[in-house]
Scaffold this motif. Structure first.
Motif, short mmCIF file in Angstrom:
data_model
loop_
_atom_site.label_atom_id
_atom_site.label_comp_id
_atom_site.label_asym_id
_atom_site.label_seq_id
_atom_site.Cartn_x
_atom_site.Cartn_y
_atom_site.Cartn_z
N VAL A 20 0.84 -1.20 0.00
CA VAL A 20 0.00 0.00 0.00
C VAL A 20 0.87 1.25 0.00
N VAL A 21 1.90 1.25 0.83
CA VAL A 21 2.80 2.41 0.90
C VAL A 21 3.54 2.60 -0.42
N GLY A 22 4.01 1.51 -1.03
CA GLY A 22 4.67 1.62 -2.32
C GLY A 22 3.76 2.16 -3.39
N GLU A 23 2.51 1.69 -3.39
CA GLU A 23 1.54 2.19 -4.37
C GLU A 23 1.27 3.67 -4.16
N ALA A 24 1.11 4.08 -2.91
CA ALA A 24 0.83 5.49 -2.62
C ALA A 24 1.98 6.38 -3.08
N PHE A 25 3.21 5.91 -2.89
CA PHE A 25 4.37 6.70 -3.32
C PHE A 25 4.39 6.86 -4.83
N GLU A 26 4.16 5.78 -5.55
CA GLU A 26 4.17 5.86 -7.00
C GLU A 26 3.00 6.69 -7.53
N LEU A 27 1.83 6.54 -6.91
CA LEU A 27 0.66 7.29 -7.37
C LEU A 27 0.89 8.79 -7.22
N ALA A 28 1.65 9.20 -6.21
CA ALA A 28 1.91 10.63 -6.01
C ALA A 28 2.63 11.25 -7.19
N ARG A 29 3.41 10.45 -7.90
CA ARG A 29 4.27 11.01 -8.95
C ARG A 29 3.72 10.85 -10.37
N VAL A 30 2.88 9.84 -10.63
CA VAL A 30 2.48 9.57 -12.01
C VAL A 30 1.37 10.51 -12.46
N GLY A 31 1.29 10.73 -13.78
CA GLY A 31 0.25 11.60 -14.31
C GLY A 31 0.38 12.99 -13.74
N ARG A 32 -0.73 13.57 -13.34
CA ARG A 32 -0.69 14.85 -12.64
C ARG A 32 -0.27 14.58 -11.20
N PRO A 33 0.88 15.10 -10.77
CA PRO A 33 1.36 14.78 -9.43
C PRO A 33 0.43 15.34 -8.36
N GLY A 34 0.60 14.83 -7.14
CA GLY A 34 -0.18 15.33 -6.02
C GLY A 34 0.13 14.54 -4.76
N PRO A 35 -0.40 14.98 -3.64
CA PRO A 35 -0.12 14.29 -2.38
C PRO A 35 -1.00 13.05 -2.20
N THR A 36 -0.42 12.02 -1.61
CA THR A 36 -1.16 10.84 -1.18
C THR A 36 -0.90 10.64 0.31
N LEU A 37 -1.72 9.82 0.94
CA LEU A 37 -1.59 9.60 2.38
C LEU A 37 -1.95 8.16 2.71
N VAL A 38 -1.20 7.59 3.64
CA VAL A 38 -1.52 6.27 4.18
C VAL A 38 -1.67 6.40 5.69
N ASP A 39 -2.83 6.02 6.19
CA ASP A 39 -3.12 6.04 7.62
C ASP A 39 -2.80 4.67 8.19
N LEU A 40 -1.96 4.64 9.22
CA LEU A 40 -1.37 3.39 9.72
C LEU A 40 -1.81 3.10 11.15
N PRO A 41 -2.81 2.25 11.35
CA PRO A 41 -3.19 1.87 12.72
C PRO A 41 -2.01 1.23 13.45
N LYS A 42 -1.93 1.47 14.73
CA LYS A 42 -0.76 1.02 15.49
C LYS A 42 -0.66 -0.49 15.54
N ASP A 43 -1.79 -1.18 15.61
CA ASP A 43 -1.70 -2.64 15.65
C ASP A 43 -1.22 -3.21 14.32
N VAL A 44 -1.56 -2.54 13.22
CA VAL A 44 -1.10 -3.00 11.91
C VAL A 44 0.41 -2.87 11.78
#
Length: 606
Positions: free
Chosen positions: A179-203
């Motif tokens: 998920v983190v890798g996908e979010a990083f790549e999505l931020a840069r492709v096409g029209r760039p922009g910010p992405t976010l991953v919310d990480l529960p502590k148990d996960v």
């Protein structure tokens, strides 16, 4: 203790959630079946997150520690990713944003749950408005507590959904790295922009034997870089037949690494060039074809060219209101060729006669190849040159008036190299820094445009400095022009610059006002200075010294050059408190919603 009270205990002191000690220490011992078969390496969700970042090539992160994000920080302890601890999460987001602007790679910021995440919001919104690639990782309360108003819980995904390109709630340790890798790549492709991953502590604490795969964006999110060939041909014929063509290069040209293609196109056909404010640096402002940037406080000659062009070749711009003024009066005689990677921007504000959807560099190459004969624009270029002489960017320096801020900007420009990175806060100082500095290279102008975030300048300077160092260019100068109001909002980040021994200079253009508000109050509110007078400012040079930085105060012209020289020579962060004319206005100015060709050159014309 009640169940509710137990749920709301401080994350910093809470007990582990039903797992053995190996999960917290991040053991890497192989797990085996009864017959001794190795089934994989045991790690944690947090370690998977960091592994994904390293695999994506992330070198630097900016953030602030906290309870819910602590497992990720623990995994960073032995990571190759350098972490810069910021004084405030907003500063982390702005620093990551600027780092990405300078390097061309997505910046990374981290924060804990609740107030940590909400403190990132301004920086995320800023990156979203300016289409800056950035990844935010936020801690979250354990999944079993989500929705129960647990201590430091906020619906981060819900809060940030409107201001991210996409955001994610990580549901399990086995997939969190992907998920983190996908979010990083999505931020840069096409029209760039910010992405976010919310990480529960148990996960992030849970064990996993799954390693993240190669980072890749979701299918269908990396669009075809080339525009429709038939549409390109039609646009090329329109350009060939134009008598007054004008290139308008926006921030999308820089993000697409298309500045060389833009320069080649304009120079091949000798078409005059203006830029948007985010597009500063796409085309060298010392080139004879350059008209500098256009819009509310753009040059008079750029705005005159936009008003009279008959073919506007707009690349990588969303035609925001600070550029266009009144839409009905914007480029009223022009056929519009609009190149953009995002089809949503085509004809959103300004109707596109020739829409070309694709990557700025690829489409400019297509256009360069498709235009068979250069338009006959000798008279048009002469007209643009005449406008340059008629409406020059000048200012007066009467001996009986205080130091002019424009003089300060020019002094720094003269004392530094062309590759110097300039960051700013937002307000009058931002406009002077963009008007009176000659920009020749992309990624040297780092500012807040769409959101207009006061306080952006100092953390952005930190991000830019770290970026330049990471790119192997420690001798490159980084200058932050700030206003007294903007500096006061994020000056705590100066402590970071001192701690990290960052070589940067902050020039505070101190007029003891929220200067742009004062200017508008004088022009449109009969001079009623409600809540814009800041004559209670501290002594910034003394504050700089208290932080451990070099502090200098300047009140007059004779002291400007020596102060600039001293600050640039100082090995570390320096702050110069320039006390400038409090009555100085930013001109030219197109009143909000007005016509670009009817710009004011003095306050009495507003």
């Amino acid at each position: 203790m009640s169940d509710t009270a137990a749920q709301q205990r401080d994350d910093d002191s809470e007990e582990p959630i039903d797992r053995d000690d190996s999960a917290e220490t991040g053991t890497t011992d192989p797990e085996r079946t009864d017959d001794g078969t190795d089934t994989g390496t045991v790690s944690t969700g947090a370690e998977s997150v960091v592994a994904a970042l390293e695999a994506a090539g992330v070198e630097t992160a900016f953030g602030v520690q906290g309870g819910a994000i602590m497992p990720v920080y623990d995994a960073l302890y032995d990571s190759s990713v350098r972490h810069i601890t910021m004084a405030h999460e907003q500063g982390a987001a702005h620093a990551a944003d600027a780092y990405g602007v300078v390097t061309g790679e997505p910046g990374l910021c981290l924060a804990t749950s609740g107030p940590g995440a909400t403190n990132l919001v301004t920086g995320i919104a800023d990156a979203d408005m300016d289409s800056d690639a950035m990844l935010a990782l936020t801690g979250q309360v354990p999944t079993e507590f989500v929705g129960n108003d647990a201590f430091q819980e906020t619906d981060t995904v819900g809060v940030t959904r409107p201001i991210t390109k996409h955001n994610y709630f990580a549901g399990e340790a086995d997939s969190v790295g992907d998920v983190v890798g996908e979010a990083f790549e999505l931020a840069r492709v096409g029209r760039p922009g910010p992405t976010l991953v919310d990480l529960p502590k148990d996960v992030t604490l849970d064990e996993t034997t799954e390693s993240p795969g190669p980072a890749k964006a979701p299918a269908g999110t990396d669009p075809d870089p080339n525009a429709d060939p038939a549409a390109v041909t039609e646009a090329a014929r329109a350009i060939e037949n134009a008598e007054r063509p004008l290139c308008l290069f926006g921030g999308g040209v820089i993000k697409a690494e298309a500045s060389d293609a833009a320069r080649t196109f304009a120079r091949t056909y000798e078409i005059p060039v203006t830029t948007t404010m985010p597009g500063i640096g796409t085309f060298p402002e010392d080139d004879d074809l350059s008209l500098s940037w256009a819009g509310m406080h753009g040059t008079g000659y750029a705005n005159m060219a936009i008003t009279h062009t008959d073919c506007l070749i707009a690349v990588g711009t969303r035609f925001d209101d600070r550029l266009t003024g009144g839409i009905d009066t914007f480029a009223p005689e022009a056929e519009v060729v609009h190149v953009d990677i995002d089809p949503a921007e085509i004809s959103k504000n300004v109707y596109a006669d020739y829409p070309l959807i694709g990557d700025a560099g690829a489409v400019l190459d297509q256009l360069t190849a498709a235009v068979r004969t250069a338009p006959d624009v000798d008279e048009w270029r002469e007209q643009c040159a005449d406008w340059k002489e008629t409406y020059p960017m000048t200012y007066a320096t009467p001996e009986d008036e205080p130091l002019k801020p424009q003089f300060v900007v020019e002094a720094f420009d003269e004392a530094t190299d062309d590759d110097t990175i300039v960051t700013t806060g937002v307000g009058q100082h931002q406009m002077w820094a963009s008007q009176f500095w000659t920009y020749t290279d992309p990624r040297t102008w780092v500012s807040s445009h769409g959101l207009g975030t006061m306080g952006y300048g100092v953390p952005a300077a930190i991000g830019a400095r770290v970026a330049a160092d990471a790119m192997g260019d420690p001798e490159r100068d980084v200058i932050c022009f700030d206003g007294d109001g903007s500096f006061l909002m994020t000056m705590q980040e100066l402590s970071v610059a001192v701690r990290e021994e960052l070589n940067l200079t902050i020039a505070v253009l101190n007029n003891e006002y929220i200067g742009m508000v004062r200017q508008w109050q004088d022009a449109f509110f009969e001079g009623r200075h409600m809540a814009s007078e800041y004559n209670w400012m501290p002594e910034f040079d003394k504050l700089a010294e208290a932080f451990g930085a070099l502090g200098i105060r300047v009140d007059g012209y004779d002291d400007v050059a020596p102060a600039v020289e001293e600050a640039l020579a100082y090995d570390g962060p320096a702050v110069i408190d320039f006390h400038v004319d409090p009555e100085e206005d930013v001109l030219p100015m197109v009143p909000s919603g007005g016509a670009n060709g009817r710009f004011a050159l003095s306050e009495d014309q507003l």
